[in-house]
Design an enzyme around this catalytic site. Structure first.
Site, PDB file in Angstrom:
ATOM      1  CB  CYS A 206      -3.698   3.179  -1.627  1.00 41.66           C
ATOM      2  SG  CYS A 206      -5.026   4.308  -1.290  1.00 41.66           S
TER       3      CYS A 206
ATOM      4  CG  HIS B 198      -1.908   0.987   1.396  1.00 37.95           C
ATOM      5  ND1 HIS B 198      -1.639   2.285   1.753  1.00 37.95           N
ATOM      6  CD2 HIS B 198      -3.248   0.917   1.231  1.00 37.95           C
ATOM      7  CE1 HIS B 198      -2.772   2.973   1.808  1.00 37.95           C
ATOM      8  NE2 HIS B 198      -3.762   2.166   1.494  1.00 37.95           N
TER       9      HIS B 198
ATOM     10  CE  LYS C 152      -7.214   0.083   6.258  1.00 36.77           C
ATOM     11  NZ  LYS C 152      -7.941   0.492   5.050  1.00 36.77           N
TER      12      LYS C 152
ATOM     13  CG  ASP D 211       0.670  -2.015   6.114  1.00 34.47           C
ATOM     14  OD1 ASP D 211      -0.281  -2.147   6.913  1.00 34.47           O
ATOM     15  OD2 ASP D 211       0.554  -1.415   5.025  1.00 34.47           O
TER      16      ASP D 211
ATOM     17  CD  GLN E 122      -6.751  -4.467   4.394  1.00 26.91           C
ATOM     18  OE1 GLN E 122      -7.668  -5.221   4.734  1.00 26.91           O
ATOM     19  NE2 GLN E 122      -6.955  -3.207   4.012  1.00 26.91           N
TER      20      GLN E 122
END
Ligand SMILES: Cc1ncc(COP(=O)(O)O)c(C=O)c1O
Ligand SMILES: Cc1ncc(COP(=O)(O)O)c(C=O)c1O
Lengths: 418, 149, 418, 149
Positions: free
Chosen positions: C360, C118, C221, C195, C198
């Site tokens: 993104c 991302h 999220k 990261d 998700q």
């Protein structure tokens, strides 16, 4: 004594009729309409704005866009794209010090701040000065704790690249003459940065005609939720500045080797925006406008005048800062022989919430010659009952500590003008 | 007695007004400082330690009545004590101020003037005011003798 | 078809029975318990934490502290002081790239990211590389869009100072083998940055035993509110790092010439904390734990498998990424001759919310050879009715565009493994 | 006709499938590019302008059917037009796609194939897809002739 009817608008105050909340300079309470607006957003329109091509996402985008317009309007900024949403004043000021500062400051440049500043408008400048080899200059105060304009004139010179000061001091309530201070910086072409954390909640801000380049503020101090605030800036400066954070929503093109940036305001808003809290802040603006900022200030000043009078009548009380007409809703004081921390505990027993400490203003405390003060701060929901409870509490503290005559190490030199 | 009177007992107010062992210690071989940046409190403790015993101790402080009185009474209680003794005493004191245990009459007697801090338990935010001097003392005891000389 | 009973927990879904929300990878919907928790905080315990010595402020402090503990526990971090609250993943990654990067990167150093990233885990590293004169290296993918571990082994070398990659790709749903990737970076002593935007919403994260130095995530999220997220870091690294932003709550002493910093986690949390949203995020962790993350993932995977099967059966549909068992709740696809944007409009007419665009992830899109994909993402409240509506919508789009045979410029090369 | 059929009329689908004036223009003396980073759409317009008239125009695009068809029909409508004509035509087109005015029959006739975009008004998020080529055209017209040569 009948309480302020506006308490009914604030669920926390309505549920606690005996609470005397006198710490609004730290954070304000939230009216029901603000909580309703946020909830309604999450229950009806929640989606990631900007990114989706479906109707729900378009609604979220519209809500976010409308919130920006509403908040910009509240602060008298006609170009809403020049309002960057941030987490609050601290982030806004760091954004300027970091993005503008690192791009524009060179060795030998000078940054001038005042001795009245909150750490948020002091440390970022101190640190960028250290990083860039610039000189960091602290402007002294007058004996009644206002910015010393004569001194400022001698400190500001053609090497001065930044002049940063607050609209209203959180520690003392001093209302600064923004235009007169800004004019001194303008004369040498300095960037003018105004910390409006304590300005926006109390004073009508007309950004379009205010002679500052940046104005920073926090939602949570003006009836809005935590987690949102903003930075107003002049378009040409924002456009010339490099971005602050990098990520989604703020880019135009991402190549492997380099990237280009989106237009304002997106360039400075990396990542998923905080729509929920922005909607809450817009509702807070509606609420404050429905009351009228002028009557808010008038109401506060009346309470500050009353509290100042009654406290001054108590033996051993020292009040800091200029006279009430030059302050917004803050009364910062000390009681001889009683540490503010102990005073706060005594007051808390009667539901009187004041702040005791350094108010994130150690440079000011050093100059006042104290390690802490007690601070009562008033807002639109306070009333005379709050003042009376405060005064009664101070008297009670004196009884508790009776016989505890001043000892040398506790001696607080009262240098307040009032 | 109200909670407030219980907290601000005359013993505490007296020690706040006229702290014992206040000032700096000429032949100190251990020292440490503690700060609470949010309320501005500061405590400094200086020690002379020999054979793992506290021969002498002094403190200075800028802060509230609770922390100053706690420091003052602490300095009286720890003279002649070893590190282990101090740790044990602080454990008892900490249980007292957090309200975890109500000391028996005998235990309270053993705590001496320290027992006056039982009232702190009703004021959880003030617990750190009462404990801070002890943390500083423990830090001083653990500090490198050479470094602080 | 009966709908997923969990929809009843989510006011927005409960109020819109015909809505098929398939954009949870962008942001999730919020359960009632989360909205209730935030409201309850503002109505009962709202004050500025850390700063007040009165009981209300102590309650706010406790709520904030408890929220930190709860979220740290949810992510398997026993040392809650190593959880820094931020606005979200983007800010967390910028914090690391900026504070760690500027202090530690030198000319000649190398930073390796993957082509799956991302922008939030790509651009900050690209920019700090440019600023520090380091080399920025993008690791290629396998033909089924997983990180190419063989290639990574040849790219990582003793000059590699940072290895940054996502736990799960937002664009394709690819679940990365964190430990195997991390091991390649560990072998050369690189900082390992994951990261988890998700990852945290779908997979059980055990930070204590996960071999990464930093793990970033977003509350919005994972059923939490917007405006809050976090960064988990190793204590020794966080303690050695300079701060990110400067202001209240993060300082120890502010002298005129220099300042010293507070201990963890405060050092990295300048300004008034976002207690309201932190409380909401903690409630989201409670909610997710009450469902059980394992059953969340199982549920999503079943829907992803079903959607993949049904979509694959449609002529002209191309699905990107590895096979469903190596993906979390994402199906990224294209339909020959229909631009994802048009597809999204057609689906939206039936209340099916998907994301159409670059997600993104422009570097990935370039490598896939497409300018956009359609992405349906599933979460715990989705069900087979959502899959069916999606499939029906795609068929309807094909009818609308019938006769619109492929034209050359629209031709999307299907290189998806599935 | 459903909203969807109204949006994706065959005229629009045809232009999407077989765009007119697609490609690059050899003797262009003006050009501009526009991008919508969030959805990945890109449009490039190249012009030959003489005496403030568009002598010829071509475009390339990567994007949705609406933006491609809008670009295609736009290129047909603006040949021979001046900058002022283009601005006026875009104003009419913009009113149409935003649903601000419903054009009279006569006005619709004057718009020609552009009138097919009336259906966009029901899809506010797609307005920018239809307008984007026009913004790029206007930028190209205002671009410095020398610079883009
Ligand atoms: C993999 C990944 N990384 C980073 C982000 C950025 O998260 P946020 O926008 O919440 O900061 C996202 C979501 O947009 C994401 O999916
Ligand atoms: C004058 C002033 N500046 C800056 C700040 C920092 O604001 P925030 O903590 O909301 O970032 C405050 C409030 O704490 C303040 O009163």
């Amino acid at each position: 004594m009948t309480r302020n009817p506006r308490r009914a608008d604030f669920p926390l105050l309505a549920a606690n009729p005996d609470l005397h909340y006198l710490d609004s300079a730290a954070t304000s309470q939230k009216p029901r309409v603000v909580l309703d607006a946020m909830r309604e957003y999450y229950e009806r329109d929640n989606a990631n704005p900007h990114r989706g091509a479906y109707a729900l996402s378009a609604r979220a985008t519209d809500r976010y866009h409308a919130a920006r317009g509403r908040v910009a309007q509240f602060l008298g900024a006609s170009d809403a794209d020049c309002l960057v949403f941030t987490r609050g004043t601290t982030e806004s000021l760091n954004l300027v010090a970091s993005a503008w500062g690192h791009a524009n400051l060179r060795e030998g440049d000078e940054i001038v701040v005042t001795a009245l500043e909150h750490h948020a408008n002091f440390v970022p400048w101190q640190q960028v000065a250290i990083a860039r080899g610039a000189r960091f200059v602290v402007c002294p105060l007058t004996s009644d704790h206002r910015v010393d304009l004569d001194a400022l004139r001698t400190l500001v010179n053609p090497r001065t690249k930044v002049l940063a000061f607050n609209h209203v001091s959180n520690a003392l309530g001093t209302v600064n003459p923004v235009d007169r201070i800004a004019a001194i910086g303008r004369a040498v072409g300095a960037l003018i940065v105004c910390d409006g954390a304590q300005g926006a909640p109390h004073l009508r801000v007309a950004f379009d005609t205010l002679d500052v380049d940046f104005y920073a503020f926090s939602g949570h101090k003006m009836c809005g939720p935590m987690g949102i605030g903003g930075l107003l800036g002049r378009r040409a400066i924002l456009e010339a500045m490099p971005p602050y954070q990098f990520g989604g929503d703020m880019i135009e093109f991402v190549r492997d080797e380099e990237s280009t940036w989106a237009t304002l305001p997106h360039k400075f808003e990396a990542g998923t925006p905080n729509v929920g809290d922005a909607v809450g802040l817009a509702a807070a603006c509606d609420y404050l406008d429905s009351v009228g900022l002028d009557s808010v200030l008038e109401h506060e000043r009346a309470l500050v005048r009353l509290a100042t009078e009654k406290l001054r009548a108590i033996d051993g009380v020292c009040i800091y800062g200029p006279k009430p007409s030059e302050r917004s809703g803050v009364v910062s004081f000390s009681v001889a022989g009683i540490h503010p921390h102990d005073l706060s505990t005594v007051l808390d027993q009667d539901g009187v919430c004041i702040r005791a400490g350094q108010h994130c203003a150690q440079p000011l405390m050093r100059r006042l010659g104290v390690s802490a003060t007690a601070r009562a701060s008033f807002y639109l929901y306070n009333d005379e009952a709050d003042v009376d409870a405060l005064v009664r509490g101070v008297e009670r503290a004196k009884e508790v500590f009776a016989g505890s005559e001043l000892n040398e190490n506790e001696l607080v030199p009262c240098r307040g003008a009032r | 007695m109200s909670d407030l009177q219980e907290l601000y007992q005359s013993i505490i107010l007296d020690h706040n007004r006229r702290p014992k062992n206040y000032g700096s210690l000429d032949e100190a071989n251990r020292s440490a400082e503690g700060r609470n940046p949010s309320c501005g409190d500061e405590v400094r403790v200086e020690l002379r330690v020999a054979d793992d015993r506290i021969e002498d101790v002094r403190f200075t402080s800028a802060g509230c009545a609770v922390s100053r009185a706690a420091a003052s009474i602490m300095t009286q209680s720890v003279k002649g004590k070893s590190r282990a003794d101090v740790d044990k005493l602080f454990e008892q004191f900490h249980s007292l101020v957090t309200g975890k245990v109500r000391p028996s009459e005998q235990e309270a007697r053993a705590l001496g003037e320290l027992a006056a801090f039982a009232g702190v338990a009703r004021f959880p935010i003030r617990v750190k005011c009462a404990s801070m001097p002890w943390h500083v003392l423990q830090a001083a005891l653990r500090s490198d003798a050479a470094a602080s000389e």
